[in-house]
Design a protein around this motif. Structure first.
Motif, PDB file in Angstrom:
ATOM      1  N   TYR A  48       0.815  -1.212   0.000  1.00 28.62           N
ATOM      2  CA  TYR A  48       0.000   0.000   0.000  1.00 28.62           C
ATOM      3  C   TYR A  48       0.855   1.271   0.000  1.00 28.62           C
ATOM      4  N   ASP A  49       2.097   1.142  -0.406  1.00 31.47           N
ATOM      5  CA  ASP A  49       3.002   2.283  -0.537  1.00 31.47           C
ATOM      6  C   ASP A  49       3.364   2.512  -2.011  1.00 31.47           C
ATOM      7  N   SER A  53       0.095   6.789  -3.594  1.00 28.33           N
ATOM      8  CA  SER A  53      -0.046   7.222  -2.201  1.00 28.33           C
ATOM      9  C   SER A  53       0.721   8.515  -1.926  1.00 28.33           C
ATOM     10  N   ARG A  69      -0.172   7.701   6.056  1.00 26.47           N
ATOM     11  CA  ARG A  69      -0.186   7.424   4.616  1.00 26.47           C
ATOM     12  C   ARG A  69      -1.593   7.670   4.089  1.00 26.47           C
ATOM     13  N   THR A  71      -3.982   7.008   0.648  1.00 22.73           N
ATOM     14  CA  THR A  71      -4.056   6.229  -0.593  1.00 22.73           C
ATOM     15  C   THR A  71      -5.450   6.396  -1.189  1.00 22.73           C
ATOM     16  N   HIS A  75      -7.370   3.162  -6.195  1.00 24.97           N
ATOM     17  CA  HIS A  75      -6.098   2.555  -6.590  1.00 24.97           C
ATOM     18  C   HIS A  75      -6.205   1.037  -6.689  1.00 24.97           C
ATOM     19  N   TYR A  82      -6.778  -0.992  -1.648  1.00 22.02           N
ATOM     20  CA  TYR A  82      -6.316  -0.278  -0.456  1.00 22.02           C
ATOM     21  C   TYR A  82      -6.580  -1.171   0.754  1.00 22.02           C
ATOM     22  N   TRP A 111     -10.393   8.973   0.171  1.00 24.22           N
ATOM     23  CA  TRP A 111      -9.038   8.445   0.304  1.00 24.22           C
ATOM     24  C   TRP A 111      -8.951   7.666   1.601  1.00 24.22           C
TER      25      TRP A 111
END
Length: 195
Positions: A48-49, A53, A69, A71, A75, A82, A111
């Motif tokens: 998830y990086d 992000s 973080r 995201t 995505h 996510y 998000w």
């Protein structure tokens, strides 16, 4: 004390800050919390990086004091989207699939907030200030990214702090025991912070 929102596009402007963010996450989640997470070279990271992000870091003299973080819920990379949605879909054994009351959203204006932490090295007298800086920058960044809502999995007592600093934070799921911590999914409404 400084606050910076990092992305793959701007990380070259911030020296070691991006790596230091992952080192601080390693210290918080792997060393302190004893979570079994991916790691390399003293840094914690996961699927998830991705470049989609953003990472908000509160830092001082190169030391990361706190971070979060962000995201997009739209995505996708392979089978992953996510964290909260993937947990609901049963892709993450460490997080119960019943963490949300409703189906996880996939919307450009929503998000996810994850990997929220304040370093154990932050003295008690500075913790609230650091938390306030982190929340303030998270709101600014989320709004700049077009978010009207942020979905997060946070410690059970965090919604009270969020309300104290003026965030409209509502439970989006039941309180669950995850890796020995009582956590809850919340919706944070950015609309009340739009002015």
């Amino acid at each position: 004390m400084e606050v910076t929102t990092l992305s793959y596009e701007n990380l070259h402007n911030h020296g070691e800050l991006f790596a230091n963010m992952f080192r601080a996450r390693h210290q918080t989640f792997i060393v302190h919390n004893k979570w079994d997470l991916p790691q390399a070279n003293g840094m914690e990271f996961d699927q998830y990086d991705p470049p989609a992000s953003r990472w908000v870091a509160v830092h001082q003299n190169g030391q990361v004091l706190a971070g979060v973080r962000l995201t997009p819920t739209t995505h996708r990379c392979g089978i992953y989207s996510y964290m909260i949605r993937d947990a609901q879909e049963g892709l993450l054994a460490s997080i119960p699939s019943n963490l949300l009351y409703e189906k996880a959203p996939i919307e450009t204006h929503i998000w996810e907030s994850s990997r929220v932490f304040v370093s154990e090295a932050v003295p008690a007298k500075l913790r609230l200030r650091v938390q306030m800086q982190l929340i303030h920058e998270m709101v600014i960044s989320a709004r700049q990214l077009g978010a009207t809502s942020v979905l997060g999995l946070i410690p059970e007592n965090s919604p009270r702090l969020a309300r104290r600093v003026g965030l409209d934070c509502q439970p989006a799921g039941p309180v669950l025991d995850i890796d020995g911590m009582r956590s809850v999914c919340v919706n944070i409404n950015m609309a009340t912070k739009m002015h």
